[in-house]
Motif scaffolding. Structure first.
Motif, PDB file in Angstrom:
ATOM      1  N   ASP A 230      -1.380  -1.964  -6.546  1.00  0.00           N
ATOM      2  CA  ASP A 230      -0.722  -3.044  -5.806  1.00  0.00           C
ATOM      3  C   ASP A 230      -0.698  -2.717  -4.319  1.00  0.00           C
ATOM      4  O   ASP A 230      -0.669  -1.551  -3.928  1.00  0.00           O
ATOM      5  CB  ASP A 230       0.725  -3.240  -6.284  1.00  0.00           C
ATOM      6  CG  ASP A 230       0.835  -3.808  -7.686  1.00  0.00           C
ATOM      7  OD1 ASP A 230      -0.178  -4.285  -8.235  1.00  0.00           O
ATOM      8  OD2 ASP A 230       1.961  -3.754  -8.237  1.00  0.00           O
ATOM      9  N   THR A 231      -0.683  -3.770  -3.503  1.00  0.00           N
ATOM     10  CA  THR A 231      -0.599  -3.612  -2.058  1.00  0.00           C
ATOM     11  C   THR A 231       0.487  -4.503  -1.492  1.00  0.00           C
ATOM     12  O   THR A 231       0.893  -5.501  -2.105  1.00  0.00           O
ATOM     13  CB  THR A 231      -1.925  -3.965  -1.360  1.00  0.00           C
ATOM     14  OG1 THR A 231      -2.221  -5.350  -1.583  1.00  0.00           O
ATOM     15  CG2 THR A 231      -3.072  -3.116  -1.867  1.00  0.00           C
ATOM     16  N   PHE A 232       0.939  -4.155  -0.303  1.00  0.00           N
ATOM     17  CA  PHE A 232       1.903  -4.944   0.461  1.00  0.00           C
ATOM     18  C   PHE A 232       1.427  -4.931   1.904  1.00  0.00           C
ATOM     19  O   PHE A 232       1.136  -3.871   2.456  1.00  0.00           O
ATOM     20  CB  PHE A 232       3.304  -4.321   0.354  1.00  0.00           C
ATOM     21  CG  PHE A 232       4.326  -4.918   1.281  1.00  0.00           C
ATOM     22  CD1 PHE A 232       4.810  -6.196   1.060  1.00  0.00           C
ATOM     23  CD2 PHE A 232       4.811  -4.198   2.368  1.00  0.00           C
ATOM     24  CE1 PHE A 232       5.773  -6.756   1.911  1.00  0.00           C
ATOM     25  CE2 PHE A 232       5.763  -4.735   3.215  1.00  0.00           C
ATOM     26  CZ  PHE A 232       6.241  -6.015   2.989  1.00  0.00           C
TER      27      PHE A 232
ATOM     28  N   GLN B 179       2.823   8.087  -4.900  1.00  0.00           N
ATOM     29  CA  GLN B 179       1.899   8.320  -3.793  1.00  0.00           C
ATOM     30  C   GLN B 179       1.497   6.959  -3.230  1.00  0.00           C
ATOM     31  O   GLN B 179       1.012   6.094  -3.970  1.00  0.00           O
ATOM     32  CB  GLN B 179       0.663   9.077  -4.240  1.00  0.00           C
ATOM     33  CG  GLN B 179       0.919  10.531  -4.522  1.00  0.00           C
ATOM     34  CD  GLN B 179      -0.364  11.302  -4.694  1.00  0.00           C
ATOM     35  OE1 GLN B 179      -1.395  10.771  -5.048  1.00  0.00           O
ATOM     36  NE2 GLN B 179      -0.302  12.587  -4.433  1.00  0.00           N
ATOM     37  N   MET B 180       1.725   6.793  -1.935  1.00  0.00           N
ATOM     38  CA  MET B 180       1.480   5.510  -1.287  1.00  0.00           C
ATOM     39  C   MET B 180       0.657   5.731  -0.019  1.00  0.00           C
ATOM     40  O   MET B 180       1.080   6.472   0.874  1.00  0.00           O
ATOM     41  CB  MET B 180       2.816   4.838  -0.951  1.00  0.00           C
ATOM     42  CG  MET B 180       2.712   3.496  -0.309  1.00  0.00           C
ATOM     43  SD  MET B 180       4.310   2.639  -0.208  1.00  0.00           S
ATOM     44  CE  MET B 180       5.172   3.631   1.006  1.00  0.00           C
ATOM     45  N   LEU B 181      -0.513   5.114   0.030  1.00  0.00           N
ATOM     46  CA  LEU B 181      -1.327   5.145   1.233  1.00  0.00           C
ATOM     47  C   LEU B 181      -0.725   4.146   2.211  1.00  0.00           C
ATOM     48  O   LEU B 181      -0.428   3.005   1.840  1.00  0.00           O
ATOM     49  CB  LEU B 181      -2.768   4.758   0.904  1.00  0.00           C
ATOM     50  CG  LEU B 181      -3.786   4.918   2.023  1.00  0.00           C
ATOM     51  CD1 LEU B 181      -3.942   6.380   2.405  1.00  0.00           C
ATOM     52  CD2 LEU B 181      -5.124   4.337   1.585  1.00  0.00           C
TER      53      LEU B 181
ATOM     54  N   LEU C 231      -0.486   9.387   4.040  1.00  0.00           N
ATOM     55  CA  LEU C 231      -0.247   9.388   2.605  1.00  0.00           C
ATOM     56  C   LEU C 231       1.186   9.852   2.397  1.00  0.00           C
ATOM     57  O   LEU C 231       1.545  10.972   2.779  1.00  0.00           O
ATOM     58  CB  LEU C 231      -1.227  10.323   1.891  1.00  0.00           C
ATOM     59  CG  LEU C 231      -1.093  10.424   0.378  1.00  0.00           C
ATOM     60  CD1 LEU C 231      -1.318   9.061  -0.279  1.00  0.00           C
ATOM     61  CD2 LEU C 231      -2.084  11.439  -0.169  1.00  0.00           C
ATOM     62  N   SER C 232       2.001   8.966   1.834  1.00  0.00           N
ATOM     63  CA  SER C 232       3.414   9.271   1.595  1.00  0.00           C
ATOM     64  C   SER C 232       3.608   9.681   0.146  1.00  0.00           C
ATOM     65  O   SER C 232       3.045   9.068  -0.761  1.00  0.00           O
ATOM     66  CB  SER C 232       4.283   8.046   1.900  1.00  0.00           C
ATOM     67  OG  SER C 232       4.220   7.723   3.261  1.00  0.00           O
TER      68      SER C 232
END
Length: 116
Positions: free
Chosen positions: A84-86, A105-107, A42-43
């Motif tokens: 959203d996802t990448f 926060q980015m998983l 988790l960033s």
């Protein structure tokens, strides 16, 4: 062991190469389970934070939990919002930057290449 549960307070911080103004926390490592290969973190990218443009050999998926992040690839630039996802293959050049005013926060789920 064939499974592992990580409680929120058990995540630990680590230094992510080529990242700036961010806190990376690790949730899962390959050795957590039998024949594991996946890594999950988790960033927390502060305003002005991000990752330098470049590539690594890992397949990657980013999922935006909160805030927003600008994603740049070799042929486009776009903003990712919550939900959203990448997804990209290993070797894909990319970079992210938080131009917003709140922490993003980015998983992050990555799959290292198989060893020969």
């Amino acid at each position: 062991m064939s499974y592992k549960i990580v409680r929120k307070h058990e995540a630990y911080a680590y230094d992510a190469p080529k990242h700036y103004n961010m806190l990376a926390t690790r949730l899962h490592n390959p050795e957590d389970v039998n024949d594991g290969r996946m890594v999950m973190g988790l960033s927390h990218l502060l305003p002005g934070g991000g990752c330098e443009f470049g590539s690594n050999p890992m397949e990657s998926i980013y999922y935006i939990i909160s805030g927003e992040i600008t994603l740049k690839t070799a042929d486009m630039e776009t903003v990712l919002y919550p939900g959203d996802t990448f997804h990209c293959g290993g070797g894909t050049e990319k970079g992210v930057h938080n131009y917003g005013t709140e922490t993003c926060q980015m998983l992050v789920c990555v799959l290292p290449p198989q060893q020969s």
